[in-house]
Design an enzyme around this catalytic site. Structure first.
Site, PDB file in Angstrom:
ATOM      1  N   CYS A 145      -6.305  -6.207  12.277  1.00 47.28           N
ATOM      2  CA  CYS A 145      -6.280  -4.975  11.492  1.00 47.28           C
ATOM      3  C   CYS A 145      -4.900  -4.325  11.536  1.00 47.28           C
ATOM      4  CB  CYS A 145      -7.266  -3.972  12.070  1.00 47.28           C
ATOM      5  SG  CYS A 145      -8.900  -4.258  11.475  1.00 47.28           S
ATOM      6  N   CYS A 194       0.858  -1.189   0.000  1.00 43.66           N
ATOM      7  CA  CYS A 194       0.000   0.000   0.000  1.00 43.66           C
ATOM      8  C   CYS A 194       0.892   1.236   0.000  1.00 43.66           C
ATOM      9  CB  CYS A 194      -0.893   0.006   1.236  1.00 43.66           C
ATOM     10  SG  CYS A 194      -2.036   1.403   1.260  1.00 43.66           S
ATOM     11  N   CYS A 230       0.268   0.941  10.543  1.00 50.69           N
ATOM     12  CA  CYS A 230      -0.073  -0.219   9.715  1.00 50.69           C
ATOM     13  C   CYS A 230       1.153  -0.908   9.111  1.00 50.69           C
ATOM     14  CB  CYS A 230      -1.000   0.242   8.591  1.00 50.69           C
ATOM     15  SG  CYS A 230      -1.360  -1.047   7.403  1.00 50.69           S
ATOM     16  N   ASN A 263      -3.375  -2.900  17.491  1.00 47.59           N
ATOM     17  CA  ASN A 263      -2.625  -4.159  17.487  1.00 47.59           C
ATOM     18  C   ASN A 263      -1.154  -3.847  17.276  1.00 47.59           C
ATOM     19  OD1 ASN A 263      -4.989  -5.937  17.462  1.00 47.59           O
ATOM     20  ND2 ASN A 263      -5.316  -5.025  15.434  1.00 47.59           N
ATOM     21  N   SER A 302     -11.821   4.566   7.713  1.00 38.88           N
ATOM     22  CA  SER A 302     -10.775   4.411   8.714  1.00 38.88           C
ATOM     23  C   SER A 302     -10.468   5.826   9.218  1.00 38.88           C
ATOM     24  CB  SER A 302      -9.571   3.766   8.012  1.00 38.88           C
ATOM     25  OG  SER A 302      -8.567   3.497   8.917  1.00 38.88           O
ATOM     26  N   LEU A 303     -11.063   6.198  10.342  1.00 38.71           N
ATOM     27  CA  LEU A 303     -11.049   7.596  10.802  1.00 38.71           C
ATOM     28  C   LEU A 303      -9.838   7.870  11.712  1.00 38.71           C
ATOM     29  CD1 LEU A 303     -12.491  10.353  11.020  1.00 38.71           C
ATOM     30  CD2 LEU A 303     -13.925   9.374  12.813  1.00 38.71           C
ATOM     31  N   GLY A 358      -3.888  -2.829   1.227  1.00 35.84           N
ATOM     32  CA  GLY A 358      -4.159  -1.862   0.167  1.00 35.84           C
ATOM     33  C   GLY A 358      -5.344  -0.955   0.411  1.00 35.84           C
ATOM     34  N   GLU A 359      -5.409   0.111  -0.403  1.00 35.07           N
ATOM     35  CA  GLU A 359      -6.541   1.045  -0.366  1.00 35.07           C
ATOM     36  C   GLU A 359      -7.432   0.695  -1.561  1.00 35.07           C
ATOM     37  OE1 GLU A 359      -8.197   3.745   1.289  1.00 35.07           O
ATOM     38  OE2 GLU A 359      -9.429   3.270  -0.456  1.00 35.07           O
TER      39      GLU A 359
HETATM   40  S1  SF4 Z   1      -4.212   1.224   6.985  1.00 34.31           S
HETATM   41 FE1  SF4 Z   1      -4.973   0.695   4.925  1.00 34.31          FE
HETATM   42  S2  SF4 Z   1      -4.613   2.582   3.740  1.00 34.31           S
HETATM   43 FE2  SF4 Z   1      -3.330   2.763   5.588  1.00 34.31          FE
HETATM   44  S3  SF4 Z   1      -1.307   1.936   4.986  1.00 34.31           S
HETATM   45 FE3  SF4 Z   1      -2.500   0.241   5.874  1.00 34.31          FE
HETATM   46  S4  SF4 Z   1      -3.445  -0.771   4.118  1.00 34.31           S
HETATM   47 FE4  SF4 Z   1      -2.807   1.274   3.424  1.00 34.31          FE
END
Ligand code: SF4
Length: 343
Positions: A336, A113, A120, A293, A217-218, A162-163
């Site tokens: 997540c 991503c 993340c 997490n 995702s706020l 990914g987005e």
């Molecule tokens: S939370 Fe979603 S949008 Fe953000 S880096 Fe991770 S996978 Fe990409």
């Protein structure tokens, strides 16, 4: 001549493929059903197609399949994490979660991503490429092969690596296949797409009238903090994203889900809970609070239980619905923000 992968084509494309083969277009529906609904990869098993057509198909086409390279099962719950290899050797992860009567598959839409949200693991490894619609759908077909006899996939969440809205066309095509009776036959209200807030694409998605659930995702109650946690927020401020979400909710007649990952001493104070309640006022919604997490690439921690409960209790009943979600598959890095496909 290079063979065509049919698990990348949907009805209209299958029709034109058959047309070029000198076959009747209506057979596209039969073919789609075998590929996506029944998950068959061998033309010989497509018994309602003529022998001649099966022979022709095997000469010019094939049905792609993800290769499973690793499967881990959580000892805490029954969550399973699948590491799949794509035809070019790149890897993605898919998660299977079980909860009461629900069997949910969390699918990826990109290899890596580009958005680099600080909490993340996927973002840490950078972006490699978009998945095709076939590769997105194939994760569900592949996981179906590992279900217990009495189980079936009831829900799909597009929340893996990914987005999804940055792989817009393929993601929408995949959703159409997942929804269709010729495809996976999973109804719109059981499909949820989670986005970091790509405002223009939210409007576009609203106009598709797919009627799937949409989650934002706020993670912060204001732009200043959100920009620090999620660099994409510099491009799309909250005011713009919230307007787009209201439009989506109205057009599709659904309520929006706000996901808020609670990180110790970053976004978990009482003041921030009050600010959050104010921010979402007037939007038909529910809030999912997700305790952070930990991943080894980041120094952040999960808030203690007392802070989590306090945050939730400030929000509710100020917000219409609030759940404090317990993560699944934390011990196998399937929760997540933990997916990274061994990258
Ligand atoms: S939370 Fe979603 S949008 Fe953000 S880096 Fe991770 S996978 Fe990409």
């Amino acid at each position: 001549m290079e063979k065509i992968n049919l698990k990348a084509l949907w009805i209209e494309e299958l029709e034109s493929f058959l047309d070029k083969l000198g076959e009747k277009k209506y057979k596209a529906k039969q073919l789609a059903k075998w590929i996506y609904n029944k998950g068959v990869t061998d033309f010989e098993q497509m018994t309602d197609l003529s022998k001649e057509l099966r022979r022709k198909l095997s000469e010019v086409a094939y049905i792609g399949k993800l290769k499973l390279t690793r499967k881990q099962v959580s000892k805490i719950d029954q969550t399973e994490k699948f590491l799949f290899e794509l035809s070019d050797g790149k890897r993605i992860e898919t998660v299977l979660m079980r909860e009461k009567n629900r069997v949910t598959v969390c699918i990826s839409t990109q290899v890596g991503c580009a958005l680099n949200c600080i909490f993340c693991a996927t973002g840490k490894s950078g972006f490699e490429r978009n998945l095709s619609a076939g590769e997105i759908v194939d994760q569900i077909i592949a996981v179906k092969g590992y279900l217990k006899e009495d189980e079936k996939v009831t829900n799909v969440v597009i929340m893996g690596m990914g987005e999804p809205l940055l792989n817009y066309e393929n993601t929408v095509k995949a959703i159409r296949i997942i929804q269709s009776e010729l495809g996976l036959s999973i109804s719109a209200k059981r499909i949820t797409l989670s986005t970091s807030g790509i405002a223009p694409e939210i409007y576009k998605l609203a106009d598709e009238r797919l009627k799937i659930k949409l989650a934002l995702s706020l993670n912060a109650p204001d732009d200043e903090l959100r920009r620090k946690l999620m660099p994409i927020a510099k491009k799309y401020p909250l005011s713009e994203v919230l307007e787009a979400l209201k439009y989506y909710a109205k057009k599709n007649d659904i309520r929006i889900t706000f996901e808020y990952v609670l990180i110790k001493d970053v976004n978990d104070s009482e003041e921030q809970a009050l600010k959050l309640a104010k921010l979402i006022r007037g939007i038909p919604c529910k809030i999912n609070l997700i305790p952070y997490n930990p991943i080894k690439e980041c120094p952040y921690k999960k808030p203690d239980e007392e802070t989590l409960i306090k945050f939730r209790d400030i929000l509710y009943p100020r917000a219409p619905a609030v759940t404090l979600r317990r993560s699944k598959g934390e011990d196998i890095q399937a929760a997540c923000g933990q997916l990274k496909a061994g990258m």
